[in-house]
Structures are given as structure tokens and as C-alpha cells.
Motif scaffolding. Structure first.
Motif, PDB file in Angstrom:
ATOM      1  N   PRO A 311      40.242  40.139  47.184  1.00 38.61           N
ATOM      2  CA  PRO A 311      39.998  40.364  45.752  1.00 38.61           C
ATOM      3  C   PRO A 311      40.616  41.673  45.293  1.00 38.61           C
ATOM      4  N   GLY A 312      41.278  41.605  44.160  1.00 43.66           N
ATOM      5  CA  GLY A 312      41.903  42.789  43.594  1.00 43.66           C
ATOM      6  C   GLY A 312      43.308  43.031  44.061  1.00 43.66           C
ATOM      7  N   ALA A 313      43.829  42.222  44.972  1.00 46.83           N
ATOM      8  CA  ALA A 313      45.180  42.441  45.493  1.00 46.83           C
ATOM      9  C   ALA A 313      46.218  41.924  44.500  1.00 46.83           C
ATOM     10  N   ASP A 314      47.360  42.602  44.489  1.00 50.36           N
ATOM     11  CA  ASP A 314      48.476  42.125  43.676  1.00 50.36           C
ATOM     12  C   ASP A 314      49.081  40.883  44.336  1.00 50.36           C
ATOM     13  N   ALA A 342      32.703  44.735  42.838  1.00 50.68           N
ATOM     14  CA  ALA A 342      32.156  43.616  42.080  1.00 50.68           C
ATOM     15  C   ALA A 342      32.682  42.302  42.628  1.00 50.68           C
ATOM     16  N   ARG A 343      33.978  42.239  42.919  1.00 50.05           N
ATOM     17  CA  ARG A 343      34.563  41.005  43.428  1.00 50.05           C
ATOM     18  C   ARG A 343      34.162  40.789  44.890  1.00 50.05           C
ATOM     19  N   ALA A 344      34.079  41.861  45.643  1.00 50.50           N
ATOM     20  CA  ALA A 344      33.676  41.714  47.036  1.00 50.50           C
ATOM     21  C   ALA A 344      32.256  41.203  47.151  1.00 50.50           C
ATOM     22  N   ALA A 345      31.435  41.524  46.150  1.00 52.01           N
ATOM     23  CA  ALA A 345      30.043  41.064  46.181  1.00 52.01           C
ATOM     24  C   ALA A 345      29.891  39.641  45.724  1.00 52.01           C
ATOM     25  N   ALA A 346      30.952  39.056  45.154  1.00 52.90           N
ATOM     26  CA  ALA A 346      30.847  37.697  44.636  1.00 52.90           C
ATOM     27  C   ALA A 346      30.729  36.709  45.772  1.00 52.90           C
ATOM     28  N   PRO A 347      29.949  35.604  45.568  1.00 51.21           N
ATOM     29  CA  PRO A 347      29.813  34.607  46.616  1.00 51.21           C
ATOM     30  C   PRO A 347      31.139  34.009  47.018  1.00 51.21           C
TER      31      PRO A 347
END
Length: 390
Positions: A311-314, A342-347
Motif C-alpha cells: 500500500p502506498g507504493a508507486d 491507514a492502508r496497512a491497517a486495512a483488512p
């Protein structure tokens, strides 16, 4: 004596052959030459033996070989046994192995050489009667062999029909399995993409409940749209499942994504906060539907995996090629420089089972191409080549 179960048809055949033997004896009674020196009682005894031989025909299914041997041996002395002997040798030729038929035929025609040697000295009526006897026995054996070959042919055709039916059922089952696998790939690709978008936005709201109202409304709108599209895709998949039972649209009638839909897919991923660079698709000619759909699914699954695992990677998406050269699809993501909590915490960020990449490789193979997915420069790279005929 082994028990024989006779059907009505078997009983009708046995009674018919019994009547044939009896009628043959009655019709040929006047043409049978009898030595008058034996006395009148000899013909009466011959007729009684002939009647017993006709009755013995009803036992032909139990001991056909023994019955044929007994009637052939007794036929040398009792002239009225010709009819029952014909039925017996017919039964052996029609129902018993070739070896048994050959032995019975050898016994029946064993006296033939002696008859031919004595033929010049025999009276005309006796010679004619003997010739008729051998001709009738030969005809009975020939008719039995014909019935045997016909029965074997029918059995062979029935077996081939059963094998063909089993083969057709096997092909139908393989087709059903392939259809189920295709549906499973569709469910994984489509629903995985929609639900991962939904998971990303839900995780962001959970991590930052105090976000500005406009941002919360925008995230809620994306979540509602993703859920709506996921339900729509799920209904389409269920429609395919019902189509096998005669309900719902056929799979070929369902709207399938094309390569031209790729910018919309990337826009949806960007709306979820992804930083994605898209180069392509190639301008000009449109690739075949299967190639375009496969390329779309490859990019879709690759973006879904980026949201899950990086998550968050280009992300860099490139599509190059053209008619004759094939279509090359490359999706590369770098390692996230600063992980987004926030994205790392997403299921949706939980690790997957790897079935998506396996399904993509299978899609590429079915389209005639190939796909590789390997780590590269701290990130991940999905590279596929698909044939594009000129």
C-alpha cells in the motif's frame, strides 16, 4: 443342472423351434426311406424316438452341446431325429464357442466321406435323403453362425454407443469444470478488485475518524459505488451459474471488459489514493477480444495485489506492442518509501494465498501467451506477453 431363466421371448423361441422340429418330422415322414425287412414296428419306434427328440429341444439352452451330440449319434438309426438335430446344431453354432461348434460340425459331417464312397452303389431314394440331410445340417450350422455374428455385431455397436455416451458425458463434465474454473477466476479478479478498493477506504476512515467532512463524504461515496459494482458483478457471476440450469444470461452474452476500459480501471485505483502511471494502451488497431480482456484482467489483479501487499507504493503500468509483435503488459511497483498506516491497517492488506497470480498465468496460457511475476528492485514486477495476430 444349472438353472436357466427364460424370458417370454425365450419361451416363444423354444416353443417355435419345438413346433418346427415336430412339423418337419411330420412333413418328411412319407419321404423317409425305411427298410421293409425291419417290420412295421420299426417305423413306430422311430416315430416315438423322433417325438422324444422334439421334446428334448426344450432343453437346448441347458446342454446344447450334449444334446447335439446325442441327437447326431442317434440320428444314424432314427430318421425322425433330423428336425431336432437341426435345432440342436443351430443352437450350438449360435451360442457356443467356435471350438465347440467345430467339434459338433466334425461329428455331423464325419460320415460324409463314407457316404461319398458308397454313393455310386446306393439306391436313389437313400442317396437323395442323405444329401438332403447333410445339406440341412450345413444350413443349420451356417444360420447359427450368422445369428452369432449378428448378435456379436449388435453387442459391439451397443458397446461403442455406450462408450461414445460415456465419452460425451466426460467431455461435458470437463466443459463444466472449465466453466467453473473460468467463473472462479472472474470472481477472484472482479470481486477482489472491488472489495480491495472498499477495504482501503474503510481502513482509512477507521484510522482517521476525525477527517474533514468532505473527505469522509468522498470516501463514503467511493465505498458505496464499490459495493454497488461488487454486487452487480456478483449478480453477473450468479447469472452464469444459473445459465447452466437454463436460467440467466449465457456467459458469452455477459459484458466483458476490453482494453479500452483500462483507463477507467486506473482512474478507480487512483481515486482510492494510489499513485499510478499509465503508458498505453497502444493506439491504432484494437487487439482481439480475448487478448484485450486478458490484458485488462492482468492489470486489474496486479493493482489489487499492490493495494494488498504494497500500500502506498508507486505503480508503473505499461502496455506496448501491436499486430504481429504481440501485446506486452508490464506492471511494476516500487517498495513504499513511507508505509501508510491507514492502508496497512486495512483488512485488504492481509497476505493472500497466491491464487490470483496462478489464475493470471493460466489466463495468459489460455490466450496463447506467457506471464512471469517476480520481485524486482525491492518491489514486484508482473510481465506478460500476449499474441496479437496481424
Amino acid at each position: 443342472m444349472r438353472r436357466i431363466h427364460r424370458t417370454r421371448r425365450d419361451w416363444a423361441a423354444d416353443l417355435g423351434l419345438f413346433l418346427f422340429a415336430a412339423c418337419f418330422a411330420a412333413v418328411s415322414a412319407q419321404s423317409i426311406p425305411v427298410d421293409e425287412s425291419l417290420g412295421p414296428g420299426w417305423r413306430a419306434a422311430d416315430q416315438v424316438v423322433g417325438g422324444l427328440g422334439c421334446a428334448a429341444v426344450l432343453l437346448r439352452r441347458r446342454r446344447p452341446v450334449q444334446l447335439a451330440v446325442a441327437l447326431l449319434l442317434a440320428g444314424g438309426f432314427a430318421h425322425y431325429l433330423t428336425g431336432p438335430a437341426m435345432v440342436a446344431v443351430f443352437t450350438v453354432a449360435a451360442t457356443r464357442p467356435w471350438k465347440a461348434t467345430a467339434w459338433v460340425a466334425a461329428l455331423a459331417f464325419g460320415p460324409l466321406p463314407l457316404f461319398l464312397w458308397r454313393l455310386p452303389d446306393m439306391p436313389g431314394d437313400r442317396a437323395g435323403s442323405a444329401v438332403t440331410y447333410f445339406a440341412l445340417i450345413a444350413g443349420s450350422i451356417g444360420w447359427g453362425l450368422f445369428r452369432r455374428s449378428r448378435r456379436q455385431l449388435i453387442a459391439s455397436l451397443r458397446e461403442r454407443a455406450e462408450l461414445a455416451e460415456a465419452d460425451a458425458e466426460s467431455r461435458a463434465e470437463r466443459a463444466r469444470m472449465e466453466a467453473r474454473e473460468e467463473i472462479a477466476r472472474e470472481m477472484h479478479d472482479v470481486l477482489g478488485h472491488r472489495l480491495s478498493l472498499l477495504s482501503v477506504h474503510a481502513g482509512a476512515l477507521e484510522f482517521n475518524p476525525g477527517a474533514p467532512r468532505a473527505e469522509i463524504e468522498r470516501a463514503a461515496a467511493v465505498m458505496r459505488e464499490s459495493a454497488h459494482l461488487a454486487l452487480h458483478d456478483l449478480r453477473e457471476v450468479i447469472g452464469v451459474l444459473r445459465a447452466g440450469a437454463g436460467e440467466g444470461p449465457a456467459q458469452d452474452e455477459r459484458p466483458q471488459p476490453e482494453l479500452a476500459d483500462l483507463p477507467r480501471l486506473v482512474a478507480e485505483a487512483r481515486a482510492a489514493g494510489g499513485r499510478i502511471a499509465l503508458a498505453g494502451p497502444p493506439e491504432g488497431d484494437t487487439p482481439p477480444a480475448l487478448v484485450g480482456r486478458t490484458a485488462y484482467r492482468i492489470v486489474q489483479e496486479a493493482l489489487t495485489n499492490v493495494r494488498k501487499h504494497a500500500p502506498g507504493a508507486d505503480v508503473d503500468v505499461r502496455l506496448t506492442g501491436g499486430p504481429g509483435d504481440g501485446l506486452t503488459v508490464e506492471v511494476r511497483n516500487a517498495r513504499p518509501s513511507v508505509p501508510d498506516p491507514a492502508r496497512a491497517a486495512a483488512p485488504g492488506a492481509a497476505g493472500g494465498s497466491g491464487q490470483g497470480l496462478i489464475g493470471l498465468a493460466e489466463r495468459a496460457r489460455l490466450a496463447g501467451g506467457e506471464l512471469t511475476a517476480l520481485p524486482a528492485d525491492g518491489g514486484f514486477r508482473v510481465h506478460a506477453w500476449l499474441p496479437w495476430q496481424s
